[in-house]
Motif scaffolding. Structure first.
Motif, PDB file in Angstrom:
ATOM      1  N   ASN A 173       0.844  -1.190   0.000  1.00 13.12           N
ATOM      2  CA  ASN A 173       0.000   0.000   0.000  1.00 13.12           C
ATOM      3  C   ASN A 173       0.884   1.246   0.000  1.00 13.12           C
ATOM      4  O   ASN A 173       1.997   1.242   0.532  1.00 13.12           O
ATOM      5  N   GLY A 174       0.371   2.313  -0.564  1.00 15.64           N
ATOM      6  CA  GLY A 174       0.999   3.611  -0.391  1.00 15.64           C
ATOM      7  C   GLY A 174       0.418   4.260   0.853  1.00 15.64           C
ATOM      8  O   GLY A 174      -0.305   3.642   1.626  1.00 15.64           O
ATOM      9  N   VAL A 175       0.729   5.505   1.036  1.00 13.95           N
ATOM     10  CA  VAL A 175       0.149   6.238   2.159  1.00 13.95           C
ATOM     11  C   VAL A 175      -0.024   7.693   1.737  1.00 13.95           C
ATOM     12  O   VAL A 175       0.850   8.280   1.119  1.00 13.95           O
ATOM     13  N   SER A 176      -1.186   8.228   2.022  1.00 14.58           N
ATOM     14  CA  SER A 176      -1.446   9.644   1.766  1.00 14.58           C
ATOM     15  C   SER A 176      -2.410  10.121   2.842  1.00 14.58           C
ATOM     16  O   SER A 176      -3.483   9.538   3.014  1.00 14.58           O
ATOM     17  N   VAL A 177      -2.016  11.119   3.583  1.00 12.36           N
ATOM     18  CA  VAL A 177      -2.853  11.641   4.660  1.00 12.36           C
ATOM     19  C   VAL A 177      -2.983  13.148   4.507  1.00 12.36           C
ATOM     20  O   VAL A 177      -2.083  13.811   3.980  1.00 12.36           O
ATOM     21  N   ALA A 178      -4.102  13.662   4.955  1.00  7.42           N
ATOM     22  CA  ALA A 178      -4.287  15.103   4.979  1.00  7.42           C
ATOM     23  C   ALA A 178      -3.341  15.707   6.008  1.00  7.42           C
ATOM     24  O   ALA A 178      -3.013  15.084   7.011  1.00  7.42           O
ATOM     25  N   THR A 179      -2.877  16.926   5.748  1.00  7.75           N
ATOM     26  CA  THR A 179      -2.012  17.621   6.697  1.00  7.75           C
ATOM     27  C   THR A 179      -2.857  18.550   7.551  1.00  7.75           C
ATOM     28  O   THR A 179      -3.367  19.559   7.065  1.00  7.75           O
ATOM     29  N   PRO A 180      -3.052  18.200   8.827  1.00  6.27           N
ATOM     30  CA  PRO A 180      -3.921  19.022   9.668  1.00  6.27           C
ATOM     31  C   PRO A 180      -3.268  20.345  10.029  1.00  6.27           C
ATOM     32  O   PRO A 180      -2.106  20.378  10.449  1.00  6.27           O
ATOM     33  N   ALA A 181      -4.008  21.435   9.863  1.00  7.21           N
ATOM     34  CA  ALA A 181      -3.467  22.752  10.160  1.00  7.21           C
ATOM     35  C   ALA A 181      -3.509  22.999  11.667  1.00  7.21           C
ATOM     36  O   ALA A 181      -4.516  22.771  12.323  1.00  7.21           O
ATOM     37  N   GLY A 182      -2.391  23.467  12.194  1.00  4.23           N
ATOM     38  CA  GLY A 182      -2.343  23.878  13.592  1.00  4.23           C
ATOM     39  C   GLY A 182      -2.551  22.768  14.598  1.00  4.23           C
ATOM     40  O   GLY A 182      -2.958  23.022  15.724  1.00  4.23           O
ATOM     41  N   SER A 183      -2.270  21.526  14.218  1.00  3.05           N
ATOM     42  CA  SER A 183      -2.475  20.418  15.146  1.00  3.05           C
ATOM     43  C   SER A 183      -1.152  20.035  15.788  1.00  3.05           C
ATOM     44  O   SER A 183      -0.121  19.980  15.127  1.00  3.05           O
ATOM     45  N   ALA A 184      -1.177  19.806  17.091  1.00  9.60           N
ATOM     46  CA  ALA A 184       0.035  19.429  17.809  1.00  9.60           C
ATOM     47  C   ALA A 184      -0.277  18.278  18.752  1.00  9.60           C
ATOM     48  O   ALA A 184      -1.431  18.024  19.090  1.00  9.60           O
ATOM     49  N   ARG A 185       0.773  17.572  19.178  1.00  9.75           N
ATOM     50  CA  ARG A 185       0.585  16.451  20.080  1.00  9.75           C
ATOM     51  C   ARG A 185      -0.023  16.926  21.390  1.00  9.75           C
ATOM     52  O   ARG A 185       0.336  17.969  21.934  1.00  9.75           O
ATOM     53  N   SER A 186      -0.943  16.147  21.904  1.00 10.61           N
ATOM     54  CA  SER A 186      -1.622  16.470  23.155  1.00 10.61           C
ATOM     55  C   SER A 186      -0.624  16.515  24.312  1.00 10.61           C
ATOM     56  O   SER A 186       0.293  15.688  24.383  1.00 10.61           O
ATOM     57  N   PRO A 187      -0.783  17.475  25.243  1.00  7.79           N
ATOM     58  CA  PRO A 187       0.113  17.497  26.411  1.00  7.79           C
ATOM     59  C   PRO A 187      -0.138  16.325  27.356  1.00  7.79           C
ATOM     60  O   PRO A 187       0.748  15.937  28.118  1.00  7.79           O
ATOM     61  N   GLU A 188      -1.346  15.757  27.325  1.00  9.92           N
ATOM     62  CA  GLU A 188      -1.689  14.606  28.143  1.00  9.92           C
ATOM     63  C   GLU A 188      -1.642  13.336  27.290  1.00  9.92           C
ATOM     64  O   GLU A 188      -1.874  13.380  26.078  1.00  9.92           O
ATOM     65  N   PRO A 189      -1.336  12.185  27.883  1.00  9.63           N
ATOM     66  CA  PRO A 189      -1.286  10.942  27.092  1.00  9.63           C
ATOM     67  C   PRO A 189      -2.575  10.713  26.323  1.00  9.63           C
ATOM     68  O   PRO A 189      -3.676  10.799  26.877  1.00  9.63           O
TER      69      PRO A 189
END
Length: 364
Positions: A173-189
């Motif tokens: 398979n290939g991979v193609s994902v949308a690039t989310p604007a302004g999204s960052a890893r959550s500070p909480e798990p």
């Protein structure tokens, strides 16, 4: 070339999954390369019988089981029209060589071997019939035709469990994902689980693990993204801290994934594990069981963690959270960048022309 892609569902079917993504992404690239493509598939309630999307002509007919004889009849009536047919097996192939002339290049695409999963979804007698069709009948029907598997695991399963003897080429398979604007890893798990909500994905194992994980990691949240026949049963027993989103548009899905610390798959086996690469492309490593397909998609200790079957999932996830650092995200993005729908389309087009596409899998 004039190409027919026959697949159980299309990407807009309510029960669409990774197999439909594979068929669609390749179909649209065949059109871009100048070929004529008919995507022949089942028709869900409310779907049009005929439709053109990005140059791909969709032909829809029949339901879960009736699609098979109807597609064979449709191809028989047009048996001289196509130069190549991509016959996608979702447990059971369409057996297109039965109705097509020898000059038509038929390529059977196998995502994963379903023999152990038929019993989860079908009554005993029907599961036995499914295994007969997937095994001896398929082996005989495609014995002189090239086949495609999406991973080395699927190749091994085809050889060992189906007794497949003909040539098998790997087209990942290939991979193609949308690039989310302004999204960052959550500070909480935060944990995310992507995929169809069906029995063999074993999402209930993740739900069982949540109370223990939240006791150790207070504030931990689990996002489940997907739809399927298990959705109502899972929704009825959601523990605190779990959000079942159902279906999400691509950008929204990518936003949910991008804020996660880990992606988790409890599946009992896959052909490849497209969701693993979708998460990796956004820098999110995966915890999964060491089973077919997932052992190919996850690089243990580099892009995620593989747990031996039977391992307590809560302990496996907790260990991954303890081990997690920024290097996993870097390696995940590098790993996902190795896989391309464009290269997959090129390999399949070479096979349709009767050429050897060369090696399809290189270990890192």
């Amino acid at each position: 070339m004039r190409i027919a892609v026959v697949n159980w569902r299309d990407p807009w079917h309510p029960q669409a999954g990774g197999a439909e993504t594979f068929a669609w992404e390749l179909s649209r690239r065949f059109v871009r390369a100048g070929h004529e493509v008919r995507y022949v598939t089942a028709r869900a309630p409310g779907q049009r019988r005929h439709e053109v999307v990005e140059g791909v002509r969709f032909v829809r007919m029949g339901g879960v089981f009736t699609v098979y004889p109807l597609v064979l009849g449709w191809l028989l009536a047009r048996r001289w029209r196509f130069d190549a047919v991509l016959d996608c097996q979702n447990g059971i192939p369409f057996f297109t060589p039965w109705v097509l002339p020898w000059r038509t290049r038929v390529i059977c695409v196998v995502h994963h071997v379903h023999d152990r999963q038929f019993g989860l979804h079908l009554p005993g007698w029907l599961a036995a019939f499914g295994r007969l069709l997937e095994g001896p009948v398929s082996r005989w029907s495609y014995r002189r035709r090239p086949s495609v598997a999406v991973s080395p695991s699927t190749v091994r399963a085809m050889r060992e469990r189906l007794g497949w003897r003909g040539p098998i080429h790997v087209v990942p398979n290939g991979v193609s994902v949308a690039t989310p604007a302004g999204s960052a890893r959550s500070p909480e798990p935060r944990i995310v689980c992507l995929g169809r909500l069906v029995a063999h994905k074993r999402v209930h194992l993740l739900l069982d693990a949540v109370p223990e994980l939240r006791a150790r990691f207070p504030g931990l949240v689990v996002d489940i993204v997907g739809r399927g026949p298990e959705e109502d049963a899972l929704r009825a027993r959601l523990p605190e801290g779990v959000v079942l989103h159902g279906y999400l548009p691509e950008e929204d899905k990518a936003r949910v994934v991008a804020r996660a610390w880990l992606h988790v798959s409890a599946s009992q086996g896959e052909g490849w594990g497209l969701s693993v690469l979708e998460a990796a492309a956004l820098g999110v490593p995966t915890v999964a069981y060491d089973v077919e397909g997932l052992r190919d998609a996850v690089r243990h200790g580099r892009t995620g963690w593989l747990l031996a079957e039977g391992t307590d999932l809560a302990k496996g996830i907790a260990g991954a959270l303890d081990d997690l650092d920024h290097t996993y995200g870097v390696r995940c993005r590098e790993w996902a960048g190795r896989f391309s729908w464009d290269r997959g389309a090129e390999r399949l087009l070479a096979l349709m022309r009767g050429l050897d596409p060369g090696p399809g899998w290189e270990e890192p």
